[in-house]
Scaffold this motif. Structure first.
Motif, PDB file in Angstrom:
ATOM      1  N   VAL A   1       0.809  -1.109   0.524  1.00 34.77           N
ATOM      2  CA  VAL A   1       0.202  -0.096   0.262  1.00 34.77           C
ATOM      3  C   VAL A   1       0.802   1.150  -0.003  1.00 34.77           C
ATOM      4  N   SER A   2       1.704   1.213   0.158  1.00 30.08           N
ATOM      5  CA  SER A   2       2.769   2.189   0.146  1.00 30.08           C
ATOM      6  C   SER A   2       3.899   2.726  -1.192  1.00 30.08           C
ATOM      7  N   LEU A   3       3.845   2.021  -2.215  1.00 28.88           N
ATOM      8  CA  LEU A   3       5.131   1.592  -3.108  1.00 28.88           C
ATOM      9  C   LEU A   3       4.759   3.395  -4.287  1.00 28.88           C
ATOM     10  N   GLY A   4       3.439   3.815  -3.980  1.00 26.63           N
ATOM     11  CA  GLY A   4       3.535   5.217  -4.529  1.00 26.63           C
ATOM     12  C   GLY A   4       3.242   4.894  -6.063  1.00 26.63           C
ATOM     13  N   LEU A   5       3.094   4.133  -7.006  1.00 28.05           N
ATOM     14  CA  LEU A   5       3.904   3.487  -8.319  1.00 28.05           C
ATOM     15  C   LEU A   5       3.196   4.853  -9.390  1.00 28.05           C
ATOM     16  N   GLY A   6       1.839   5.146  -9.071  1.00 28.44           N
ATOM     17  CA  GLY A   6       1.063   6.129  -9.721  1.00 28.44           C
ATOM     18  C   GLY A   6       1.739   7.344  -9.263  1.00 28.44           C
TER      19      GLY A   6
ATOM     20  N   PRO B   1      10.408   5.029  -8.066  1.00 30.76           N
ATOM     21  CA  PRO B   1      10.056   3.610  -7.175  1.00 30.76           C
ATOM     22  C   PRO B   1      11.700   3.913  -6.004  1.00 30.76           C
ATOM     23  N   ASP B   2      10.615   3.653  -4.598  1.00 30.41           N
ATOM     24  CA  ASP B   2      11.892   3.469  -4.337  1.00 30.41           C
ATOM     25  C   ASP B   2      12.353   2.209  -4.111  1.00 30.41           C
TER      26      ASP B   2
ATOM     27  N   ARG C   1      11.807   0.920  -0.739  1.00 29.42           N
ATOM     28  CA  ARG C   1      10.116  -0.453  -0.323  1.00 29.42           C
ATOM     29  C   ARG C   1      10.468  -1.132  -1.327  1.00 29.42           C
ATOM     30  N   LEU C   2      11.049  -1.710  -2.520  1.00 24.94           N
ATOM     31  CA  LEU C   2      10.751  -2.292  -3.536  1.00 24.94           C
ATOM     32  C   LEU C   2      11.685  -3.958  -2.781  1.00 24.94           C
ATOM     33  N   ALA C   3      13.004  -3.534  -2.400  1.00 30.57           N
ATOM     34  CA  ALA C   3      13.541  -4.628  -2.303  1.00 30.57           C
ATOM     35  C   ALA C   3      13.162  -5.310  -0.835  1.00 30.57           C
ATOM     36  N   ALA C   4      11.974  -4.706   0.797  1.00 30.90           N
ATOM     37  CA  ALA C   4      11.562  -5.461   1.072  1.00 30.90           C
ATOM     38  C   ALA C   4      10.351  -5.433   0.677  1.00 30.90           C
ATOM     39  N   LEU C   5       9.267  -5.480  -0.272  1.00 23.00           N
ATOM     40  CA  LEU C   5       7.773  -6.350  -1.183  1.00 23.00           C
ATOM     41  C   LEU C   5       8.420  -7.362  -1.501  1.00 23.00           C
ATOM     42  N   GLY C   6       9.703  -7.817  -1.995  1.00 24.32           N
ATOM     43  CA  GLY C   6      10.270  -8.291  -3.115  1.00 24.32           C
ATOM     44  C   GLY C   6      10.659  -9.560  -1.301  1.00 24.32           C
TER      45      GLY C   6
ATOM     46  N   ARG D   1       7.612  -1.123 -15.020  1.00 23.53           N
ATOM     47  CA  ARG D   1       9.230  -1.497 -15.137  1.00 23.53           C
ATOM     48  C   ARG D   1       9.889  -1.356 -14.276  1.00 23.53           C
ATOM     49  N   ILE D   2      10.100  -1.105 -13.458  1.00 23.76           N
ATOM     50  CA  ILE D   2      11.545  -0.905 -12.782  1.00 23.76           C
ATOM     51  C   ILE D   2      10.890  -1.666 -11.679  1.00 23.76           C
ATOM     52  N   ALA D   3       9.880  -1.603 -11.187  1.00 21.91           N
ATOM     53  CA  ALA D   3       9.027  -1.947 -10.648  1.00 21.91           C
ATOM     54  C   ALA D   3       9.668  -3.897 -10.609  1.00 21.91           C
ATOM     55  N   GLN D   4       8.772  -3.809 -11.376  1.00 28.26           N
ATOM     56  CA  GLN D   4       8.932  -5.630 -12.372  1.00 28.26           C
ATOM     57  C   GLN D   4      10.293  -5.963 -12.302  1.00 28.26           C
ATOM     58  N   ASP D   5      11.622  -5.222 -13.137  1.00 31.74           N
ATOM     59  CA  ASP D   5      12.670  -5.692 -13.180  1.00 31.74           C
ATOM     60  C   ASP D   5      13.112  -6.375 -11.320  1.00 31.74           C
TER      61      ASP D   5
END
Length: 473
Positions: free
Chosen positions: A58-63, A68-69, A72-77, A130-134
């Motif tokens: 709920v906190s990435l804020g991809l829009g 993207p931070d 945050r991405l690493a923590a979600l992964g 795309r950044i998040a997907q990678d």
């Protein structure tokens, strides 16, 4: 992964009930509420039983306008890996605005806010996706959100916006039918048209939830029973495609387990009745199970996101983008779009949380309702994060926090917000009761790791707050 089936949102308050509920095929957990290295015992037991657990961010804020931070991405992964999740999900929303990109103060909404459905916003969103997907080790699916208001000068319908997002990135969709209902009531958008425009084969799963009408708008509360119109939209969707999963969300005012079981049974029956074929007798399409495989989108753009999980079929090819959907700007173009989107989002968020003028074209009354809803949610979350504060302050907690929130926008997370609220009270010499003030001071000192503000500090900070407050006005 195959079919997810019928699931429910796992929350600590109903953890025991979720474990005991019949007919729960899988669960979803708010990613920010767990730690990868210390999973709740209830989730561990569910995993040991073979129940799939999906982290929902709920906190990435991809829009949002910023990239993207990475943390945050690493923590979600990490959470996805710890849970053995087949995918992760997030929202098409922005949750913060301002900062270096716009040379304005960084503000946090504490809530999901709608992005403008414009070419600029789509370009920014696609690059962020795309950044998040990678970065993520499993596939990503994005959820449509509910809104109390609309951006002016929209360039696309919600269905078309989502369709072009899928065409350009290959991302999966998490369709929330309760949010389609909310946007129908609040913004006059037709759920059936949105479903007709969606690439239904991209649906990873579906959310179902309840809400309530308040102050002339529909609030997607996740705290009330699922209404019949939401079930109707679910039936419409299920008549068009067989979704891999459907999940009931409940975040507050939790009913007895029997009521949750009844709602799950109703959802299952609704999907089952609508699934075999549409009214014309044609077979229903089947949404692809999420998988992780590189895709070629449009002009050879690679969409990655980590290795493909074992025993999961690859996604079907996504049609090449065409027409307006194929337009992908250069890095410089997207950079300029980020700035334009950033300025617009910062102005909107500032009006919602800092009391600045409402930007031109927005419904002032609706933004007022939304601002009050944001402040109320903020007070509620801080009370959960720091439950000692309502206990110490009693009935004075809520009015004191709402008064604080009117002039003190959130600039970090809820835990920092709780500390800032208490510091604000202490700077003002409140509460007046010396016993309560001593308890509050002790609470603040234990968590801030420093001495509470003395008289000199209070005078300096009070003067600074007056100056800052005057500058805002």
């Amino acid at each position: 992964m195959g079919e997810l089936g019928i699931g429910i949102g796992w929350r600590p308050e109903i953890a025991a009930a979720v474990e005991a509920l019949p007919g729960v095929d899988w669960v979803e957990v708010v990613a920010e509420n767990i730690c990868a290295g210390h999973l709740p015992d209830s989730l561990v037991r569910l995993r040991e039983r073979g129940v799939t657990v999906v982290p929902h961010g709920v906190s990435l804020g991809l829009g949002g306008a910023d990239r993207p931070d990475p943390e945050r991405l690493a923590a979600l992964g990490e959470k996805a890996t710890a849970l053995g999740a087949p995918l992760v999900t997030e929202h098409i929303a922005f949750v913060r605005a301002g900062g270096p990109l716009t040379a304005t103060p960084l503000l946090e909404a504490g809530h999901l806010l709608p992005v403008p459905r414009t070419r600029d916003a789509l370009d920014v969103l696609c690059e962020n996706v795309r950044i998040a997907q990678d970065a993520l080790p499993v596939p990503l699916a994005l959820e449509n959100i509910a809104a109390l208001f609309a951006w002016p000068d929209q360039e696309m319908t919600e269905g078309r916006f989502l369709a072009e997002l899928v065409e350009r990135t290959g991302v999966r969709l998490l369709i929330d039918v309760a949010n389609l209902h909310t946007n129908h009531l609040n913004r006059g958008e037709d759920p059936a048209r949105a479903l007709a425009e969606l690439p239904v084969e991209a649906i990873a799963y579906v959310h179902v939830a309840g809400g309530i009408e308040r102050e002339g708008v529909w609030h997607d509360t996740h705290a009330h029973p699922v209404p019949e119109p939401v079930l109707g939209i679910l039936a419409d969707l299920a008549s068009r495609v067989s979704p891999p999963g459907v999940l009931l969300e409940r975040d507050d005012r939790f009913p007895p387990a029997e009521e949750l079981a009844s709602e799950l049974a109703t959802i299952r029956a609704t999907v089952s009745a609508a699934r075999p074929a549409d009214r014309r007798g044609a077979p229903v399409a089947r949404a692809a199970a999420p998988a992780k495989a590189p895709l070629l989108i449009g002009a050879g753009a690679r969409v990655s996101g980590g290795p493909m999980p074992a025993a999961v079929a690859p996604w079907p090819p996504v049609p090449e983008a065409s027409g307006a959907g194929a337009g992908q700007g250069t890095d410089a173009d997207v950079g300029e779009a980020r700035q334009r989107v950033g300025v617009a989002q910062a102005a909107l968020l500032s009006a919602l949380v800092a009391g600045t003028p409402v930007p031109e074209g927005f419904d002032q009354r609706r933004l007022g309702v939304h601002a009050r809803a944001l402040a109320a949610k903020r007070a509620g979350v801080v009370a959960k994060v720091a439950p000692e504060l309502p206990e110490i302050l009693g009935e004075a907690y809520r009015p004191a926090f709402l008064a604080y929130a009117r002039s003190r926008p959130m600039t970090a997370g809820y835990r920092r917000d709780a500390l800032a609220f208490v510091e604000h009270l202490l700077v003002a010499g409140r509460p007046e009761d010396p016993v309560v003030r001593r308890r509050l001071t002790r609470w603040w000192q234990e968590r801030a790791g420093t001495r509470p503000p003395g008289r000199a500090s209070r005078l300096v900070r009070a003067a600074r707050e007056v100056l800052v407050g005057g500058g805002r006005r």
